[in-house]
Write an enzyme that holds these catalytic residues in place. Structure first.
Site: not given
Ligand code: BG6
Length: 518
Positions: A20, A54, A190-191, A229, A248, A253
């Site tokens: 990717g 790709r 999971d960021h 957001e 999502d 999160h």
């Molecule tokens: C992602 C979602 O996991 O997290 C997005 O798919 C969202 O929809 C994003 O905007 C929010 O992340 P952060 O770090 O900007 O709060």
């Protein structure tokens, strides 16, 4: 004390395979993160990155894109003739790959071996899949067929969310991956777990004598977690319309933040011990059984048109690739209960949504009022104590206490004692992806989700989704730029609470104390 994990990555290095490589995530987050790690000396001199996608692209074009991404999104500045940059870019190769074509993986193996020889890498391989989830399983299998999993060194797989769409699809995906990789080789991202203040939750809780004893239902009345957001769905309508806010943001999160706040002290600071405790929280979540239960405890909303910063924003249903009659939620608020000894009776209110007034993630711990307070008679609006963890954009914590208003009367004012970490000069917080790539490269899986966590979270979310699918009458519309449906306020008001304003808003009565006296 030597951290063996740091030493291992420094000495042996690794090849990072980035699937990717031409995507948005790679450009906005991954390349800047890898460059920051490099600048901070956290990557071994022995590393190489192979970008895979790709699209046909020459190595030079790829390196140009890389430079552009770093110049645009990285906190470190670079010029195309910097020695550092030239050394860094030299390690990047690009290969066009059709992920279904096994022959391509054999060529990839050859390229990887060349890079390993050139940079004296001991064979370690980190596969980062920034791909659509339906490709995860086949890529894992093709890596095996192409011979990339054989040989010396470790093999690790980093995968982006979403991990499945519901429990059955997540189980299927997991099964496919586990036919090739062991659980301890899989790093599910999971960021939010890479964010500085989320990682700080454990330290604040377990390293401070004045929080830990109070961290229970005797002293805490409720916990509120907000991830708001301002953006809409942008160009992700196709994905989002099938996902919605609960899948999502909720399944991952939001529930992860709940587990971090609620978990018991792990016996050791070991990834498995920590994740065992998080799993126990997910197991203790009160289950919503039927439609009525869901309706009482979960509010869902969708943004309609509204004005934000003077600009009219379209309704969700008018966004690109969204069904004009969509009943997908762009907002949800839920009241969760962790039914265990510590948290019995304490609601965890969570809310998240798109097109809300601010971009903020914040956790508020509201403490119970002290009984029979002698000041209550004088001052009827005495506020409860709060501990607020600011996750983003500002990072830090503050505690709100009651203090005497300076002067002769006996008035009481709320005072916020503020530690704003991101305001401190010299503190340059690493981005979430920086930490996560670094942790995976050194084999620390603490801040990645284990399969049982993911499965339990899906189980919880699926019940709500299934109740929602039975009728859409409770979907509420909120104008873009507002705090979501009124029902979310009512949910707290019925319990005698209210959402605390996001820090910095509507707090003109609060005295802020921060920093040192001059
Ligand atoms: C992602 C979602 O996991 O997290 C997005 O798919 C969202 O929809 C994003 O905007 C929010 O992340 P952060 O770090 O900007 O709060």
């Amino acid at each position: 004390m030597t951290d063996w994990r740091n030493e291992a990555i420094r000495e042996q290095g690794a090849v990072i395979f980035l699937f990717g490589a031409t995507g948005d995530l790679a450009s906005r987050k991954l390349y800047p993160a890898i460059y920051s790690l490099y600048r901070e000396g956290k990557l071994s001199a022995k590393f190489s990155v192979i970008g895979l996608a790709r699209r046909a692209k020459s190595r030079e074009e790829f390196r140009q894109d890389l430079l552009h991404s770093i110049q645009t999104y990285c906190r470190y500045k670079v010029e195309s003739d910097d020695r550092d940059w030239l050394d860094f870019a030299e390690r990047f190769e690009y290969m066009s790959l059709d992920t279904n074509n096994v022959e391509g993986y054999r060529q990839l193996l050859k390229l990887a071996e060349d890079q390993e020889k050139k940079f004296e890498i001991a064979g370690n391989r980190l596969f980062y899949l920034a791909l659509a989830p339906n490709l995860f399983g086949s890529v894992a299998h093709n890596l095996q067929k192409g011979g990339l999993l054989e040989g010396n060194g470790w093999r690790r797989l980093m995968i982006e969310k979403p991990f499945g769409f519901d429990l059955p699809s997540a189980e299927k995906l997991n099964e496919e991956i586990c036919q090739v990789f062991r659980e301890d080789q899989v790093y599910r991202i999971d960021h939010y777990l890479g964010k500085e203040m989320i990682q700080n939750i454990n330290v604040i809780r377990f390293a401070n004598g004045f929080f830990e004893p109070l961290w229970n239902n005797r002293y805490i009345s409720n916990i509120q977690i907000t991830a708001s957001e301002t953006v809409g769905v942008e160009d992700r309508g196709g994905y989002y319309d099938h996902s919605g806010a609960l899948r999502d943001m909720g399944q991952n999160h939001m529930l992860q933040m709940v587990t971090m706040m609620a978990m018991e002290t792990p016996s050791r600071l070991d990834p498995e011990d920590i994740r065992d405790e998080k799993v126990k929280v997910l197991r203790s979540l009160r289950v919503f059984n039927e439609g009525d239960d869901v309706r009482k405890n979960v509010v869902r909303g969708q943004y309609s048109t509204g004005i934000m910063n003077g600009v009219e924003k379209p309704a969700y249903r008018n966004e690109e690739s969204v069904n004009p009659e969509s009943s997908t939620e762009t907002y949800f608020a839920a009241k969760l209960y962790v039914d265990n000894f510590r948290w019995s009776g304490v609601p965890f209110y969570v809310r998240t949504g798109k097109r809300l007034p601010t971009k903020t993630t914040e956790v508020v711990v509201e403490f119970k009022k002290i009984p029979d307070n002698v000041y209550l008679a004088k001052e009827h609006d005495l506020q409860p104590n709060l501990l607020v963890l600011r996750v983003s954009p500002l990072e830090g914590i503050y505690i709100k206490i009651n203090a005497k208003r300076p002067g002769t009367d006996n008035g009481i004012v709320p005072v916020a004692m503020d530690f704003c970490q991101s305001c401190q000069i010299g503190i340059n917080t690493p981005e979430a992806y920086e930490r996560l790539i670094y942790d995976a490269a050194r084999g620390d899986s603490t801040h990645f989700t284990r399969w049982d966590e993911v499965g339990l979270a899906w189980q919880f979310v699926d019940r709500i989704k299934s109740a929602w699918s039975e009728n859409t009458e409770d979907l509420r519309f909120y104008p873009a730029g507002t705090w979501g449906p009124e029902e979310a306020n009512k949910m707290l008001a019925d319990d005698g609470f209210h959402w605390w304003p996001i820090s910095g808003q509507d707090e003109s009565d609060v005295i802020w104390i921060s920093g040192r006296p001059e």
